[in-house]
Design a protein around this motif. Structure first.
Motif, PDB file in Angstrom:
ATOM      1  N   ASN A   4       0.815  -1.206   0.000  1.00  0.00           N
ATOM      2  CA  ASN A   4       0.000   0.000   0.000  1.00  0.00           C
ATOM      3  C   ASN A   4       0.852   1.259   0.000  1.00  0.00           C
ATOM      4  O   ASN A   4       0.544   2.230   0.678  1.00  0.00           O
ATOM      5  N   SER A   5       1.934   1.233  -0.746  1.00  0.00           N
ATOM      6  CA  SER A   5       2.770   2.430  -0.872  1.00  0.00           C
ATOM      7  C   SER A   5       3.195   2.576  -2.325  1.00  0.00           C
ATOM      8  O   SER A   5       3.319   1.583  -3.047  1.00  0.00           O
ATOM      9  N   ALA A  62      -0.368   4.186   2.478  1.00  0.00           N
ATOM     10  CA  ALA A  62      -1.711   4.160   3.068  1.00  0.00           C
ATOM     11  C   ALA A  62      -1.842   2.946   3.970  1.00  0.00           C
ATOM     12  O   ALA A  62      -1.274   1.890   3.708  1.00  0.00           O
ATOM     13  N   LEU A  67      -3.454   8.278   5.308  1.00  0.00           N
ATOM     14  CA  LEU A  67      -2.428   8.424   4.283  1.00  0.00           C
ATOM     15  C   LEU A  67      -1.207   9.121   4.832  1.00  0.00           C
ATOM     16  O   LEU A  67      -1.317  10.013   5.678  1.00  0.00           O
ATOM     17  N   HIS A  77       1.150  12.952   7.825  1.00  0.00           N
ATOM     18  CA  HIS A  77       0.099  11.940   7.927  1.00  0.00           C
ATOM     19  C   HIS A  77      -1.264  12.620   7.979  1.00  0.00           C
ATOM     20  O   HIS A  77      -1.444  13.612   8.679  1.00  0.00           O
ATOM     21  N   TRP A  80      -8.067   9.367   7.607  1.00  0.00           N
ATOM     22  CA  TRP A  80      -9.034   9.168   6.529  1.00  0.00           C
ATOM     23  C   TRP A  80     -10.183  10.176   6.543  1.00  0.00           C
ATOM     24  O   TRP A  80     -10.579  10.646   5.474  1.00  0.00           O
ATOM     25  N   LEU A 127      -6.943   3.079  -2.792  1.00  0.00           N
ATOM     26  CA  LEU A 127      -7.181   3.944  -1.637  1.00  0.00           C
ATOM     27  C   LEU A 127      -8.641   3.924  -1.215  1.00  0.00           C
ATOM     28  O   LEU A 127      -8.949   3.934  -0.017  1.00  0.00           O
ATOM     29  N   GLN A 131     -10.194   2.925   2.584  1.00  0.00           N
ATOM     30  CA  GLN A 131     -10.935   3.875   3.424  1.00  0.00           C
ATOM     31  C   GLN A 131     -12.006   3.149   4.218  1.00  0.00           C
ATOM     32  O   GLN A 131     -12.703   2.289   3.690  1.00  0.00           O
TER      33      GLN A 131
END
Length: 132
Positions: A4-5, A62, A67, A77, A80, A127, A131
């Protein structure tokens, strides 16, 4: 890199460093003052671009909490609830480019394909899945 990056492609950053080294060699071998000025500016630009790609890895990360966007001055940072994620298309010079917009009140962060190393639509989809 974490799943997730997202960051600039390693090959692109390596190419930037290789071009910077080649331009530095060109600078060392040239004699004319105007050539040295032009090549010196080229070396500085290539080093700046390659260094930026190296130091801001990962550019965007994320997780379940929110995020994290990394810049040269540090990481920021965003939780959400304070982030809106969308993709906007911009048409310039006859070409359509997509950019990932992160509307994190009070900042608007726009990341393109080069900065993410992936398609902004795919990143936005991932993303939205993360969430809560």
């Amino acid at each position: 890199m974490e799943p997730n990056s997202w960051a600039p492609a390693k090959g692109l950053v390596a190419c930037g460093w290789a071009l910077a080294a080649a331009a530095a060699a060109w600078f060392a071998l040239t004699d004319a003052a105007t050539d040295r000025l032009f090549v010196g500016v080229l070396v500085l630009a290539l080093v700046a671009a390659a260094a930026h790609g190296s130091f801001v890895r990962p550019r965007l990360a994320a997780d379940s909490t929110g995020l994290t966007v990394r810049t040269l001055t540090g990481s920021k940072h965003f939780d959400w609830p304070q982030v809106t994620v969308r993709v906007r298309e911009h048409r310039r010079l006859g070409r359509t480019n997509a950019g990932l917009e992160l509307d994190a009140d009070p900042q608007l962060i726009v990341l393109g394909r080069l900065e993410l190393g992936a398609d902004p639509y795919e990143v936005a989809f991932r993303l939205h899945d993360l969430q809560p």
